[in-house]
Every structure is written in structure tokens, then in C-alpha cells.
Design a protein around this motif. Sequence first.
Motif, mmCIF file in Angstrom:
data_model
loop_
_atom_site.group_PDB
_atom_site.id
_atom_site.type_symbol
_atom_site.label_atom_id
_atom_site.label_comp_id
_atom_site.label_asym_id
_atom_site.label_seq_id
_atom_site.Cartn_x
_atom_site.Cartn_y
_atom_site.Cartn_z
ATOM 1 N N PRO A 12 0.772 -1.101 0.071
ATOM 2 C CA PRO A 12 -0.272 0.008 -0.053
ATOM 3 C C PRO A 12 0.703 1.070 -0.022
ATOM 4 N N GLU A 13 0.520 2.281 -0.840
ATOM 5 C CA GLU A 13 1.304 3.494 -0.688
ATOM 6 C C GLU A 13 1.422 4.273 0.386
ATOM 7 N N ASN A 14 0.422 3.987 1.394
ATOM 8 C CA ASN A 14 0.781 4.620 2.680
ATOM 9 C C ASN A 14 1.213 3.777 3.658
ATOM 10 N N GLU A 15 1.698 2.547 3.204
ATOM 11 C CA GLU A 15 2.408 1.294 4.168
ATOM 12 C C GLU A 15 1.284 1.101 5.272
ATOM 13 N N LYS A 16 0.060 1.100 4.936
ATOM 14 C CA LYS A 16 -1.009 0.843 6.055
ATOM 15 C C LYS A 16 -2.004 -0.006 5.113
ATOM 16 N N SER A 17 -1.954 -1.572 5.798
ATOM 17 C CA SER A 17 -2.771 -2.535 5.510
ATOM 18 C C SER A 17 -4.150 -2.477 5.814
ATOM 19 N N GLY A 36 1.007 -0.665 9.827
ATOM 20 C CA GLY A 36 1.957 -1.141 8.816
ATOM 21 C C GLY A 36 1.409 -1.927 7.922
ATOM 22 N N VAL A 37 2.359 -2.661 7.059
ATOM 23 C CA VAL A 37 2.070 -3.393 5.974
ATOM 24 C C VAL A 37 1.897 -4.969 6.487
ATOM 25 N N THR A 87 11.723 -6.871 2.966
ATOM 26 C CA THR A 87 12.345 -6.616 4.373
ATOM 27 C C THR A 87 11.784 -5.205 4.948
ATOM 28 N N GLY A 88 12.183 -5.072 6.242
ATOM 29 C CA GLY A 88 11.566 -3.830 6.464
ATOM 30 C C GLY A 88 11.743 -3.592 8.102
ATOM 31 N N LEU A 101 5.150 -4.175 8.829
ATOM 32 C CA LEU A 101 6.459 -3.325 8.590
ATOM 33 C C LEU A 101 6.172 -2.070 8.000
ATOM 34 N N ARG A 102 7.039 -1.251 8.302
ATOM 35 C CA ARG A 102 7.281 0.064 7.669
ATOM 36 C C ARG A 102 8.649 0.198 6.994
ATOM 37 N N ASN A 103 8.876 1.148 6.033
ATOM 38 C CA ASN A 103 10.127 1.361 5.403
ATOM 39 C C ASN A 103 10.230 -0.224 4.505
#
Length: 120
Positions: A12-17, A36-37, A87-88, A101-103
Motif C-alpha cells: 500500500p502507498e501509505n504502508e498501512k494494510s 504498517g504493511v 524486508t523492513g 512493517l514500515r520502510n
Amino acid sequence: MNGLYIRFGKIPENEKSKIGNGIVGDGYKCIGYEEGVSVWNAIKLSDGYHLVAPLHANSCTHGDFSSSAFPDDCCGCDKNTKIFVVTGDEVGKGADNEPLLRNVKILKELPYDYFRMETK
């Protein structure tokens, strides 16, 4: 060092599932967003990547891991589903006790049928 994870679907573009209502198919509704993702833990062995079921998971996680994650004997068998080794930074656990995960950094894209289950 960051761990290895498997992500089914685009990042996801905002890194939030999305957090779903627990219904698969037509009755699915987004009821919120994770921090996060959502990903699966993974390890790489000599024969390739393997998913690792989470310890102390809840019933939704086990259901996802054993059924939703493996539709028609194949994890991600829909040719439109992207499967990534990522990874992240792990920032917590999601609603189903999955890693978040983020980043996120994509290390590799796997074929859609990579986790095809062997049938005899």
C-alpha cells in the motif's frame, strides 16, 4: 538486521494494510487500517523461500495461513496477485497477530504460483 518476510499483494502507498471484517468475497468490508504493511514471516533455505506460521497466533491468523492464504491448493495462485520477498522495520503485530512493517523494501518478486502445494 531485518528479517525476511513474504507479502501477498502490492505494498500500500501509505504502508498501512486494511483491516477486514473477517468475511472473504462479496461481504468484505474495510473496518480500519493497520499501523504498517501486513506480511508473513519467512525463511530462505537451500530449496527456496518458506512461510513461517506465527507462534501464539489467533484463530483468524491460523485460518488465513491454512485456507485463505492457500486458495485452490496454491498460495497466490491468482495470476493478478503479486508475491514479494520483502524486508523492513517491524513496527508491531496486526489484528490477526501478523507482523507489520514500515520502510518496506522489495528484495524480489516471486512467480504467482511459487507457493503451489504439491498434490499427489
